[in-house]
Design a protein around this motif. Structure first.
Motif, PDB file in Angstrom:
ATOM      1  N   TYR A   1       0.822  -1.223   0.000  1.00 17.24           N
ATOM      2  CA  TYR A   1       0.000   0.000   0.000  1.00 17.24           C
ATOM      3  C   TYR A   1       0.852   1.268   0.000  1.00 17.24           C
ATOM      4  O   TYR A   1       0.667   2.157  -0.840  1.00 17.24           O
ATOM      5  CB  TYR A   1      -0.900  -0.049   1.241  1.00 17.24           C
ATOM      6  CG  TYR A   1      -1.816   1.117   1.478  1.00 17.24           C
ATOM      7  CD1 TYR A   1      -3.041   1.217   0.813  1.00 17.24           C
ATOM      8  CD2 TYR A   1      -1.506   2.094   2.417  1.00 17.24           C
ATOM      9  CE1 TYR A   1      -3.921   2.256   1.069  1.00 17.24           C
ATOM     10  CE2 TYR A   1      -2.370   3.143   2.679  1.00 17.24           C
ATOM     11  CZ  TYR A   1      -3.575   3.216   2.000  1.00 17.24           C
ATOM     12  OH  TYR A   1      -4.448   4.244   2.254  1.00 17.24           O
ATOM     13  N   ILE A   2       1.807   1.363   0.913  1.00 13.96           N
ATOM     14  CA  ILE A   2       2.623   2.571   1.012  1.00 13.96           C
ATOM     15  C   ILE A   2       3.546   2.714  -0.204  1.00 13.96           C
ATOM     16  O   ILE A   2       3.784   3.817  -0.697  1.00 13.96           O
ATOM     17  CB  ILE A   2       3.416   2.615   2.347  1.00 13.96           C
ATOM     18  CG1 ILE A   2       4.117   3.971   2.518  1.00 13.96           C
ATOM     19  CG2 ILE A   2       4.402   1.470   2.454  1.00 13.96           C
ATOM     20  CD1 ILE A   2       3.186   5.161   2.580  1.00 13.96           C
ATOM     21  N   LYS A   3       4.042   1.596  -0.709  1.00 12.18           N
ATOM     22  CA  LYS A   3       4.887   1.650  -1.916  1.00 12.18           C
ATOM     23  C   LYS A   3       4.065   2.127  -3.111  1.00 12.18           C
ATOM     24  O   LYS A   3       4.546   2.884  -3.955  1.00 12.18           O
ATOM     25  CB  LYS A   3       5.486   0.270  -2.204  1.00 12.18           C
ATOM     26  CG  LYS A   3       6.492  -0.210  -1.164  1.00 12.18           C
ATOM     27  CD  LYS A   3       6.852  -1.663  -1.413  1.00 12.18           C
ATOM     28  CE  LYS A   3       7.679  -2.233  -0.267  1.00 12.18           C
ATOM     29  NZ  LYS A   3       7.877  -3.697  -0.397  1.00 12.18           N
ATOM     30  N   LYS A   4       2.824   1.668  -3.166  1.00 11.35           N
ATOM     31  CA  LYS A   4       1.929   2.045  -4.264  1.00 11.35           C
ATOM     32  C   LYS A   4       1.654   3.550  -4.236  1.00 11.35           C
ATOM     33  O   LYS A   4       1.678   4.217  -5.278  1.00 11.35           O
ATOM     34  CB  LYS A   4       0.622   1.259  -4.127  1.00 11.35           C
ATOM     35  CG  LYS A   4      -0.181   1.142  -5.406  1.00 11.35           C
ATOM     36  CD  LYS A   4      -1.442   0.310  -5.181  1.00 11.35           C
ATOM     37  CE  LYS A   4      -1.135  -1.148  -4.935  1.00 11.35           C
ATOM     38  NZ  LYS A   4      -2.377  -1.955  -4.792  1.00 11.35           N
ATOM     39  N   ILE A   5       1.396   4.084  -3.052  1.00 10.28           N
ATOM     40  CA  ILE A   5       1.141   5.522  -2.916  1.00 10.28           C
ATOM     41  C   ILE A   5       2.355   6.326  -3.367  1.00 10.28           C
ATOM     42  O   ILE A   5       2.230   7.291  -4.138  1.00 10.28           O
ATOM     43  CB  ILE A   5       0.785   5.887  -1.455  1.00 10.28           C
ATOM     44  CG1 ILE A   5      -0.582   5.305  -1.081  1.00 10.28           C
ATOM     45  CG2 ILE A   5       0.773   7.406  -1.253  1.00 10.28           C
ATOM     46  CD1 ILE A   5      -0.939   5.448   0.387  1.00 10.28           C
TER      47      ILE A   5
END
Length: 370
Positions: free
Chosen positions: A208-212
């Motif tokens: 999730y954080i990598k995607k953001i």
């Protein structure tokens, strides 16, 4: 033989490090926006050289570029509202990419867990942040209301954890999960928390954080290089206006000489295309170019003149709402709102209010305080 194996492993490791470093350098050249993105999320610039982040980018870059374009097209009409609210309320407008990951900018997105809207609020969280969820009205689908709630939640998480990337992570997996991860890792460093071997955070949250971050790099880089997509979006500005409860949006669209589908899309919180009747007035969104037509052609019914002539002062206590205050003084919440010129139902601790009350309540209160 052992020395040969050791030498071979060392060569492979050095080769991997060299490849990763070279890829990171190419990323820096491809996405000069990464410095700005990392700064806004409080991520150290060295994270660009994180092997797992590099692997994530190499695996999902093309897929997320396509997702970015689809989301941008879908959210064209609502992005100015979200960006404006984020900028005005102390949260970086890059958190727009969190909403993109959550919903792809679909105001009516529903998750398998029944989270709804641009910011994917569950019913309990929606209620906590004063979003109305009922049969005829779901504010989780409203751009302005849901964004205000998301901002309040993100600000709360940032105050709790001190870093914006931790606020984003907690938005996904919860405050308790982040607290446990930091305690177990003895660190709040992003590279450590997202380590695939230690698994301090759930897999979904690590992705999730990598995607953001990657979507923000893609989006901000597009702005730096082209600027067309976002400038085109900003041309489609919108404004909120007041209409009477019970207004049929299709009829209003005819009055404004606009397509009813556009007005319905802008106000998906209004179920069945009808403004609820629970309150005398509601705010809806219309294209800014229709604002003159609205005020020329739409006549808002006069508010019922029932405001009581007697007034008392009141300071808001913890947990009080307009409804609870109205009940306390045997008066009407809408009247309190009108007298105090409140734009919405949100109250602040120790806020001063003037309360219109019946004569009997006024006299009893005065006698009690003598």
């Amino acid at each position: 033989m052992g020395k040969f194996v050791s030498f071979f492993v060392t060569v492979l490791f050095l080769s991997f490090c060299f490849t990763s470093h070279a890829f990171a350098l190419s990323l820096a050249q491809k996405y000069p926006s990464y410095k700005y993105v990392f700064h806004e999320f409080n991520v150290d610039e060295s994270y660009l050289y994180d092997a797992e982040f590099i692997y994530f980018v190499s695996k999902y870059e093309e897929k997320l570029k396509k997702f970015y374009k689809r989301s941008l097209k879908r959210g064209k009409q609502i992005l100015p509202t979200i960006q404006g609210q984020l900028a005005n309320d102390g949260v970086s407008d890059l958190f727009i990419y969190l909403s993109m990951v959550e919903s792809g900018f679909s105001p009516t997105a529903v998750s398998p867990k029944k989270a709804v809207g641009l910011w994917q609020f569950m019913p309990a969280t929606a209620k906590h942040y004063h979003l109305t969820v009922c049969k005829s009205y779901d504010e989780r689908c409203d751009t302005a209301s849901s964004t205000s709630a998301a901002i309040a939640y993100l600000n709360k998480l940032h105050k709790q954890f001190g870093k914006w990337y931790l606020a984003a992570i907690a938005y996904n997996c919860g405050e308790g999960c982040v607290q446990k991860a930091i305690k177990k890792a003895s660190s709040d460093d992003l590279s450590i928390l997202t380590d695939e071997r230690s698994k301090y955070l759930p897999y979904e949250t690590r992705e999730y954080i990598k995607k953001i971050l990657l979507l923000a790099m893609i989006g901000e880089n597009a702005t730096l290089q082209i600027g067309n997509e976002k400038s085109d979006i900003l041309e489609n500005a919108f404004i909120e206006v007041e209409v009477a409860g019970g207004t049929v949006l299709e009829k209003l669209a005819k009055l404004l000489k606009m397509k009813s589908e556009i007005l319905l899309k802008l106000n998906k919180k209004m179920k069945n295309g009808i403004v609820p009747k629970e309150k005398e007035r509601y705010r809806i969104t219309i294209p800014i170019e229709k604002v003159y037509a609205f005020y020329l052609r739409y006549e808002l019914p006069e508010k019922r003149c029932s405001i009581k002539p007697h007034m008392l002062s009141h300071y808001v206590s913890l947990g009080e709402t307009l409804e609870s205050i109205a009940k306390k003084y045997h008066t009407d919440a809408e009247e309190i709102k009108n007298v105090n010129h409140l734009k919405n139902d949100y109250l602040i601790l120790d806020q001063f209010l003037v309360i219109p009350v019946p004569k009997k309540v006024f006299e009893n209160t005065i006698l009690h305080h003598k």
